[in-house]
Scaffold this motif. Structure first.
Motif, PDB file in Angstrom:
ATOM      1  N   PHE A   1       0.942  -0.968  -0.305  1.00  0.00           N
ATOM      2  CA  PHE A   1       0.152  -0.051   0.259  1.00  0.00           C
ATOM      3  C   PHE A   1       0.589   1.373  -0.127  1.00  0.00           C
ATOM      4  CE2 PHE A   1      -2.856  -2.749   1.996  1.00  0.00           C
ATOM      5  CZ  PHE A   1      -4.142  -3.537   0.788  1.00  0.00           C
ATOM      6  N   PRO A   2       0.345   2.336  -0.525  1.00  0.00           N
ATOM      7  CA  PRO A   2       0.933   3.558  -0.315  1.00  0.00           C
ATOM      8  C   PRO A   2       1.615   4.205   1.143  1.00  0.00           C
ATOM      9  CG  PRO A   2      -1.092   3.541  -1.926  1.00  0.00           C
ATOM     10  CD  PRO A   2      -1.051   2.303  -1.123  1.00  0.00           C
ATOM     11  N   PRO A   3       2.553   5.153   1.096  1.00  0.00           N
ATOM     12  CA  PRO A   3       4.119   5.164   0.319  1.00  0.00           C
ATOM     13  C   PRO A   3       4.509   3.938  -0.291  1.00  0.00           C
ATOM     14  CG  PRO A   3       3.917   5.766   2.290  1.00  0.00           C
ATOM     15  CD  PRO A   3       2.370   5.685   2.934  1.00  0.00           C
TER      16      PRO A   3
ATOM     17  N   THR B   1      -3.504  10.720   2.621  1.00  0.00           N
ATOM     18  CA  THR B   1      -4.376   9.980   1.804  1.00  0.00           C
ATOM     19  C   THR B   1      -4.376  11.259   0.983  1.00  0.00           C
ATOM     20  OG1 THR B   1      -6.543   9.830   1.615  1.00  0.00           O
ATOM     21  CG2 THR B   1      -5.103   7.832   2.584  1.00  0.00           C
ATOM     22  N   PRO B   2      -4.436  10.766  -0.802  1.00  0.00           N
ATOM     23  CA  PRO B   2      -5.242  12.343  -0.705  1.00  0.00           C
ATOM     24  C   PRO B   2      -6.719  12.606  -0.974  1.00  0.00           C
ATOM     25  CG  PRO B   2      -4.092  10.641  -2.906  1.00  0.00           C
ATOM     26  CD  PRO B   2      -4.525   9.884  -1.624  1.00  0.00           C
ATOM     27  N   THR B   3      -7.254  11.804  -0.364  1.00  0.00           N
ATOM     28  CA  THR B   3      -8.653  12.318  -0.038  1.00  0.00           C
ATOM     29  C   THR B   3      -9.207  12.655   1.734  1.00  0.00           C
ATOM     30  OG1 THR B   3      -9.914  10.235  -0.281  1.00  0.00           O
ATOM     31  CG2 THR B   3      -9.466  11.479  -1.859  1.00  0.00           C
ATOM     32  N   TRP B   4      -7.626  12.325   2.291  1.00  0.00           N
ATOM     33  CA  TRP B   4      -7.796  12.513   3.813  1.00  0.00           C
ATOM     34  C   TRP B   4      -6.669  13.247   4.417  1.00  0.00           C
ATOM     35  CZ3 TRP B   4     -10.627   9.014   7.313  1.00  0.00           C
ATOM     36  CH2 TRP B   4     -10.661   9.305   8.408  1.00  0.00           C
ATOM     37  N   PRO B   5      -6.338  14.089   4.975  1.00  0.00           N
ATOM     38  CA  PRO B   5      -5.165  14.988   5.751  1.00  0.00           C
ATOM     39  C   PRO B   5      -4.931  14.605   6.500  1.00  0.00           C
ATOM     40  CG  PRO B   5      -7.085  16.334   4.712  1.00  0.00           C
ATOM     41  CD  PRO B   5      -7.705  15.182   4.729  1.00  0.00           C
ATOM     42  N   TRP B   6      -4.318  14.264   6.934  1.00  0.00           N
ATOM     43  CA  TRP B   6      -3.530  14.269   8.344  1.00  0.00           C
ATOM     44  C   TRP B   6      -4.044  14.419   9.463  1.00  0.00           C
ATOM     45  CZ3 TRP B   6      -0.603  16.463  12.651  1.00  0.00           C
ATOM     46  CH2 TRP B   6      -0.051  15.737  13.397  1.00  0.00           C
ATOM     47  N   PRO B   7      -4.784  13.576  10.175  1.00  0.00           N
ATOM     48  CA  PRO B   7      -5.134  13.955  11.485  1.00  0.00           C
ATOM     49  C   PRO B   7      -4.495  14.501  12.912  1.00  0.00           C
ATOM     50  CG  PRO B   7      -4.826  11.420  11.339  1.00  0.00           C
ATOM     51  CD  PRO B   7      -4.743  11.640  10.535  1.00  0.00           C
ATOM     52  N   PRO B   8      -4.626  15.760  12.910  1.00  0.00           N
ATOM     53  CA  PRO B   8      -3.584  16.119  14.293  1.00  0.00           C
ATOM     54  C   PRO B   8      -3.702  15.390  15.791  1.00  0.00           C
ATOM     55  CG  PRO B   8      -5.542  17.715  13.417  1.00  0.00           C
ATOM     56  CD  PRO B   8      -5.272  16.784  12.609  1.00  0.00           C
ATOM     57  N   GLU B   9      -3.486  16.341  16.762  1.00  0.00           N
ATOM     58  CA  GLU B   9      -3.510  15.155  17.403  1.00  0.00           C
ATOM     59  C   GLU B   9      -4.851  15.573  18.739  1.00  0.00           C
ATOM     60  OE1 GLU B   9      -0.839  17.789  17.393  1.00  0.00           O
ATOM     61  OE2 GLU B   9       1.214  16.736  17.756  1.00  0.00           O
TER      62      GLU B   9
END
Length: 286
Positions: free
Chosen positions: A18-20, A161-169
């Protein structure tokens, strides 16, 4: 200090394809055999493969690509939005082959997941939505399934992911508190490539990453009833030595409780977090 790898046992599912990472399937199968035969093999869970790759995987086995002892342990993944029929078909193909041992399946949560005609006794991870109300509904549904004896866990995405920004703390903390309050076991996926929270270069671009130790310590706090801001503060800690010392000092009961809640996570670079954890003194071999 414990000399067994219990805090890390079967913690890291091998998501190399899976990516990356995007490892070609033959290379991923070959590397997985080496992982499982290594001194840290007890920390490695199954190889995760897309449900759509079932036939391709069997072709790799036909070509002698699996050199491990016994069947190849697999987790079969259908990402959110995938037609459930793809998962059913992939599972049927793989279950019929004695060279593989399907240990679980993963699917995006929907309110009708119980009607998807999946094998009833197969452990299932349901990736929950990000939106708060929908996530609460999903967690309540998973809790009901667990109470009925189903082998189901919630799944939350910790990497971008391209459609899921990194979730912050604060977002990850809210999930941990919600899941532990609901007594729902969970697994994570994406982004946990390092032992500790930090900013790391990924393909030459700096990215924020949550840390494995941060999540373990934050899960322990959430299980003790810590509020979301306190859990978020633990997820933000970048002192690897301090976090490692906390985990190393856990009594066995705490380790068991944390790992019953935080069951595993998928990582495309298995050795990266395990090497860092071993360097911090976490036991990775029996």
């Amino acid at each position: 200090m414990s000399t067994s790898p219990e805090p890390l046992r079967a913690l890291v599912d091998d998501a190399a394809v899976f990516p990356p990472g995007n490892s070609p399937l033959p290379e991923a199968v070959s590397a997985h055999a080496r992982h499982r035969a290594s001194a840290y093999g007890g920390c490695v869970g199954p190889l995760l493969v897309p449900a759509s790759s079932a036939d391709a995987l069997l072709a790799v086995l036909d070509a002698g690509g699996w050199t491990g002892r016994g069947p190849l342990d697999l987790g079969v993944v259908a990402r959110p939005g995938t037609d459930p029929a793809v998962l059913r078909e992939g599972l049927a193909v793989l279950a019929a082959d004695p060279r593989v041992d399907v240990r679980g399946a993963e699917l995006g949560w929907t309110a009708g997941w119980r009607r998807l005609d999946l094998p009833g006794d197969l452990p299932l991870a349901l990736e929950v939505p990000r939106e708060r109300a929908a996530q609460d509904e999903a967690l309540a549904d998973v809790r009901a399934a667990v109470a009925e004896g189903d082998a189901v866990v919630a799944k939350f995405r910790t990497g971008p992911t391209p459609t899921w920004p990194w979730p912050p703390e604060d977002e990850l903390a809210a999930f941990l508190v919600a899941a532990t309050t609901a007594r729902v076991p969970f697994k994570l996926t994406g982004g946990l490539h390092h032992a500790v929270r930090g900013t790391y270069a990924v393909d030459g671009v700096d990215e924020e990453n949550h840390g494995v130790l941060d999540v373990l310590v934050a899960t322990a706090a959430a299980l003790e009833g810590a509020p979301a801001p306190e859990v978020a503060a633990l997820l933000a800690v970048r002192d690897a030595r301090a976090l490692a010392d906390l985990v190393l000092a856990w009594p066995d009961a705490t380790t068991r409780r944390v790992r019953a809640a935080f069951t595993a996570y998928g990582c495309c670079t298995v050795t990266d977090p395990l090497t860092e954890l071993a360097d911090l003194g976490l036991p990775t071999s029996a």
